[in-house]
Write a protein that holds these residues in place. Structure first.
Motif, PDB file in Angstrom:
ATOM      1  N   SER A 170       0.820  -1.222   0.000  1.00  0.00           N
ATOM      2  CA  SER A 170       0.000   0.000   0.000  1.00  0.00           C
ATOM      3  C   SER A 170       0.847   1.263   0.000  1.00  0.00           C
ATOM      4  O   SER A 170       0.372   2.329  -0.400  1.00  0.00           O
ATOM      5  CB  SER A 170      -0.964   0.012   1.185  1.00  0.00           C
ATOM      6  OG  SER A 170      -0.258   0.011   2.410  1.00  0.00           O
ATOM      7  N   PHE A 171       2.095   1.160   0.426  1.00  0.00           N
ATOM      8  CA  PHE A 171       2.977   2.319   0.377  1.00  0.00           C
ATOM      9  C   PHE A 171       4.421   1.859   0.338  1.00  0.00           C
ATOM     10  O   PHE A 171       4.827   0.973   1.091  1.00  0.00           O
ATOM     11  CB  PHE A 171       2.769   3.241   1.583  1.00  0.00           C
ATOM     12  CG  PHE A 171       3.652   4.462   1.544  1.00  0.00           C
ATOM     13  CD1 PHE A 171       3.363   5.505   0.681  1.00  0.00           C
ATOM     14  CD2 PHE A 171       4.786   4.545   2.325  1.00  0.00           C
ATOM     15  CE1 PHE A 171       4.189   6.618   0.602  1.00  0.00           C
ATOM     16  CE2 PHE A 171       5.610   5.656   2.269  1.00  0.00           C
ATOM     17  CZ  PHE A 171       5.311   6.697   1.402  1.00  0.00           C
ATOM     18  N   ASN A 172       5.199   2.486  -0.549  1.00  0.00           N
ATOM     19  CA  ASN A 172       6.629   2.254  -0.651  1.00  0.00           C
ATOM     20  C   ASN A 172       7.246   3.621  -0.929  1.00  0.00           C
ATOM     21  O   ASN A 172       6.951   4.240  -1.958  1.00  0.00           O
ATOM     22  CB  ASN A 172       6.918   1.277  -1.794  1.00  0.00           C
ATOM     23  CG  ASN A 172       8.396   1.058  -2.019  1.00  0.00           C
ATOM     24  OD1 ASN A 172       9.144   1.999  -2.281  1.00  0.00           O
ATOM     25  ND2 ASN A 172       8.812  -0.189  -1.945  1.00  0.00           N
ATOM     26  N   GLN A 173       8.048   4.125  -0.019  1.00  0.00           N
ATOM     27  CA  GLN A 173       8.582   5.488  -0.125  1.00  0.00           C
ATOM     28  C   GLN A 173       9.324   5.712  -1.436  1.00  0.00           C
ATOM     29  O   GLN A 173       9.120   6.720  -2.104  1.00  0.00           O
ATOM     30  CB  GLN A 173       9.501   5.785   1.061  1.00  0.00           C
ATOM     31  CG  GLN A 173       9.960   7.233   1.123  1.00  0.00           C
ATOM     32  CD  GLN A 173       8.855   8.196   1.535  1.00  0.00           C
ATOM     33  OE1 GLN A 173       8.278   8.033   2.593  1.00  0.00           O
ATOM     34  NE2 GLN A 173       8.563   9.177   0.707  1.00  0.00           N
ATOM     35  N   LYS A 174      10.186   4.778  -1.824  1.00  0.00           N
ATOM     36  CA  LYS A 174      10.983   4.944  -3.033  1.00  0.00           C
ATOM     37  C   LYS A 174      10.082   4.988  -4.274  1.00  0.00           C
ATOM     38  O   LYS A 174      10.242   5.860  -5.133  1.00  0.00           O
ATOM     39  CB  LYS A 174      12.001   3.802  -3.151  1.00  0.00           C
ATOM     40  CG  LYS A 174      12.998   4.032  -4.254  1.00  0.00           C
ATOM     41  CD  LYS A 174      14.160   3.031  -4.341  1.00  0.00           C
ATOM     42  CE  LYS A 174      14.079   1.803  -3.524  1.00  0.00           C
ATOM     43  NZ  LYS A 174      15.163   0.855  -3.778  1.00  0.00           N
ATOM     44  N   ALA A 175       9.121   4.083  -4.370  1.00  0.00           N
ATOM     45  CA  ALA A 175       8.210   4.061  -5.520  1.00  0.00           C
ATOM     46  C   ALA A 175       7.319   5.300  -5.546  1.00  0.00           C
ATOM     47  O   ALA A 175       7.060   5.871  -6.614  1.00  0.00           O
ATOM     48  CB  ALA A 175       7.348   2.799  -5.484  1.00  0.00           C
ATOM     49  N   PHE A 176       6.874   5.742  -4.374  1.00  0.00           N
ATOM     50  CA  PHE A 176       6.027   6.936  -4.311  1.00  0.00           C
ATOM     51  C   PHE A 176       6.796   8.175  -4.760  1.00  0.00           C
ATOM     52  O   PHE A 176       6.309   8.954  -5.575  1.00  0.00           O
ATOM     53  CB  PHE A 176       5.467   7.133  -2.902  1.00  0.00           C
ATOM     54  CG  PHE A 176       4.629   8.365  -2.782  1.00  0.00           C
ATOM     55  CD1 PHE A 176       3.322   8.374  -3.245  1.00  0.00           C
ATOM     56  CD2 PHE A 176       5.150   9.533  -2.248  1.00  0.00           C
ATOM     57  CE1 PHE A 176       2.545   9.528  -3.169  1.00  0.00           C
ATOM     58  CE2 PHE A 176       4.392  10.680  -2.168  1.00  0.00           C
ATOM     59  CZ  PHE A 176       3.085  10.677  -2.629  1.00  0.00           C
ATOM     60  N   ASP A 177       7.989   8.374  -4.243  1.00  0.00           N
ATOM     61  CA  ASP A 177       8.800   9.534  -4.625  1.00  0.00           C
ATOM     62  C   ASP A 177       9.045   9.552  -6.132  1.00  0.00           C
ATOM     63  O   ASP A 177       8.982  10.608  -6.770  1.00  0.00           O
ATOM     64  CB  ASP A 177      10.130   9.546  -3.871  1.00  0.00           C
ATOM     65  CG  ASP A 177       9.976   9.842  -2.385  1.00  0.00           C
ATOM     66  OD1 ASP A 177       8.864  10.227  -1.947  1.00  0.00           O
ATOM     67  OD2 ASP A 177      10.977   9.696  -1.654  1.00  0.00           O
ATOM     68  N   ALA A 178       9.319   8.387  -6.715  1.00  0.00           N
ATOM     69  CA  ALA A 178       9.529   8.309  -8.165  1.00  0.00           C
ATOM     70  C   ALA A 178       8.237   8.663  -8.909  1.00  0.00           C
ATOM     71  O   ALA A 178       8.270   9.357  -9.929  1.00  0.00           O
ATOM     72  CB  ALA A 178       9.996   6.912  -8.553  1.00  0.00           C
ATOM     73  N   ALA A 179       7.096   8.219  -8.385  1.00  0.00           N
ATOM     74  CA  ALA A 179       5.812   8.482  -9.037  1.00  0.00           C
ATOM     75  C   ALA A 179       5.466   9.965  -9.057  1.00  0.00           C
ATOM     76  O   ALA A 179       4.924  10.470 -10.042  1.00  0.00           O
ATOM     77  CB  ALA A 179       4.697   7.701  -8.339  1.00  0.00           C
ATOM     78  N   VAL A 180       5.761  10.678  -7.977  1.00  0.00           N
ATOM     79  CA  VAL A 180       5.407  12.104  -7.907  1.00  0.00           C
ATOM     80  C   VAL A 180       6.566  13.007  -8.324  1.00  0.00           C
ATOM     81  O   VAL A 180       6.392  14.218  -8.433  1.00  0.00           O
ATOM     82  CB  VAL A 180       4.855  12.509  -6.519  1.00  0.00           C
ATOM     83  CG1 VAL A 180       3.610  11.707  -6.199  1.00  0.00           C
ATOM     84  CG2 VAL A 180       5.887  12.385  -5.429  1.00  0.00           C
ATOM     85  N   GLY A 181       7.747  12.418  -8.556  1.00  0.00           N
ATOM     86  CA  GLY A 181       8.869  13.181  -9.076  1.00  0.00           C
ATOM     87  C   GLY A 181       9.646  13.994  -8.071  1.00  0.00           C
ATOM     88  O   GLY A 181      10.408  14.882  -8.456  1.00  0.00           O
ATOM     89  N   GLN A 182       9.464  13.706  -6.786  1.00  0.00           N
ATOM     90  CA  GLN A 182      10.205  14.424  -5.750  1.00  0.00           C
ATOM     91  C   GLN A 182      10.094  13.667  -4.435  1.00  0.00           C
ATOM     92  O   GLN A 182       9.151  12.912  -4.237  1.00  0.00           O
ATOM     93  CB  GLN A 182       9.663  15.832  -5.567  1.00  0.00           C
ATOM     94  CG  GLN A 182       8.238  15.857  -5.051  1.00  0.00           C
ATOM     95  CD  GLN A 182       7.690  17.266  -4.959  1.00  0.00           C
ATOM     96  OE1 GLN A 182       8.274  18.212  -5.427  1.00  0.00           O
ATOM     97  NE2 GLN A 182       6.538  17.403  -4.348  1.00  0.00           N
ATOM     98  N   PRO A 183      11.059  13.872  -3.540  1.00  0.00           N
ATOM     99  CA  PRO A 183      10.932  13.228  -2.232  1.00  0.00           C
ATOM    100  C   PRO A 183       9.826  13.880  -1.404  1.00  0.00           C
ATOM    101  O   PRO A 183       9.689  15.101  -1.400  1.00  0.00           O
ATOM    102  CB  PRO A 183      12.304  13.432  -1.578  1.00  0.00           C
ATOM    103  CG  PRO A 183      13.004  14.462  -2.387  1.00  0.00           C
ATOM    104  CD  PRO A 183      12.298  14.592  -3.709  1.00  0.00           C
ATOM    105  N   VAL A 184       9.038  13.060  -0.761  1.00  0.00           N
ATOM    106  CA  VAL A 184       7.927  13.534   0.080  1.00  0.00           C
ATOM    107  C   VAL A 184       8.046  12.840   1.425  1.00  0.00           C
ATOM    108  O   VAL A 184       8.274  11.630   1.484  1.00  0.00           O
ATOM    109  CB  VAL A 184       6.560  13.209  -0.558  1.00  0.00           C
ATOM    110  CG1 VAL A 184       5.421  13.586   0.363  1.00  0.00           C
ATOM    111  CG2 VAL A 184       6.407  13.912  -1.899  1.00  0.00           C
ATOM    112  N   THR A 185       7.881  13.600   2.502  1.00  0.00           N
ATOM    113  CA  THR A 185       7.917  13.031   3.847  1.00  0.00           C
ATOM    114  C   THR A 185       6.526  13.119   4.454  1.00  0.00           C
ATOM    115  O   THR A 185       5.909  14.190   4.456  1.00  0.00           O
ATOM    116  CB  THR A 185       8.916  13.804   4.738  1.00  0.00           C
ATOM    117  OG1 THR A 185      10.212  13.732   4.138  1.00  0.00           O
ATOM    118  CG2 THR A 185       8.967  13.217   6.133  1.00  0.00           C
ATOM    119  N   PHE A 186       6.048  12.005   4.974  1.00  0.00           N
ATOM    120  CA  PHE A 186       4.757  11.976   5.661  1.00  0.00           C
ATOM    121  C   PHE A 186       5.001  11.950   7.164  1.00  0.00           C
ATOM    122  O   PHE A 186       5.918  11.273   7.639  1.00  0.00           O
ATOM    123  CB  PHE A 186       3.937  10.754   5.237  1.00  0.00           C
ATOM    124  CG  PHE A 186       3.515  10.801   3.800  1.00  0.00           C
ATOM    125  CD1 PHE A 186       2.473  11.626   3.393  1.00  0.00           C
ATOM    126  CD2 PHE A 186       4.150  10.037   2.843  1.00  0.00           C
ATOM    127  CE1 PHE A 186       2.086  11.691   2.076  1.00  0.00           C
ATOM    128  CE2 PHE A 186       3.762  10.093   1.510  1.00  0.00           C
ATOM    129  CZ  PHE A 186       2.740  10.919   1.128  1.00  0.00           C
TER     130      PHE A 186
END
Length: 182
Positions: A29-45
């Motif tokens: 449901s969540f993978n930091q590396k895949a998410f950052d690549a998907a949105v094009g920038q690092p995001v911290t929750f």
């Protein structure tokens, strides 16, 4: 993860790869590396939220202004909602436009709503459980709302009856007078 562009490029629809068999299913449901690549920038929750709402409940349109704007990664784990993001960034070419997506426990879609967007959802099923990750902590002094039925925004909510809304949302200002991101 499958990424679908919306008509507002910064808002992304994410669909995980689901592995199903006779035992049930599994998905990440969540993978930091895949998410950052998907949105094009690092995001911290920094915060996860979970709400449960009855059919026809409409929550929103909510956002937080700087210094505590919130980006949200939203999903539904029970039931179905119609989810909406409204661009309220004054300098954006899509300011005042909205996108909507059906999110459900069955389709397992997630919507990335970056800071600078108002957010709301309408429950389409008998009940829905809505979960979301936030990029900043809840800050009541920075919280702002816009009327869910604002004529300028003209959101095409799939409402059959008058929705159930909070007192606070019933008093929300119109889009044209609500404070926006600089």
């Amino acid at each position: 993860m499958k990424i679908t562009e919306t008509r507002i490029p910064d808002v992304k629809l994410l669909e995980p790869h689901v592995f199903e068999d006779e035992r049930g299913f599994f998905y990440e449901s969540f993978n930091q590396k895949a998410f950052d690549a998907a949105v094009g920038q690092p995001v911290t929750f920094v915060q996860d939220n979970h709400s449960r709402s009855a059919k026809n409940t409409l929550r929103g349109l909510h956002y937080q202004l700087p210094p505590h704007p919130q980006g949200k990664l939203v999903r539904v784990t029970l039931g179905e909602v119609f989810d909406v993001a409204v661009d309220i960034r004054k300098s954006s070419p899509t300011c005042g436009r909205w996108v909507g997506a059906t999110l459900s426990a069955d389709n397992r879609r997630q919507l990335w709503i970056p800071p600078g967007f108002a957010h709301g959802f309408l429950v389409a099923s008998d009940v829905a459980e809505f979960q979301y990750k936030c990029t900043d902590f809840y800050a009541p002094d920075c919280e702002v709302s816009i009327r869910w039925d604002d004529a300028t925004l003209a959101i095409n909510w799939p409402v059959m009856d008058e929705p159930l809304i909070s007192v606070k949302d019933g008093k929300a200002p119109a889009y044209l007078v609500a404070r926006k991101f600089e």
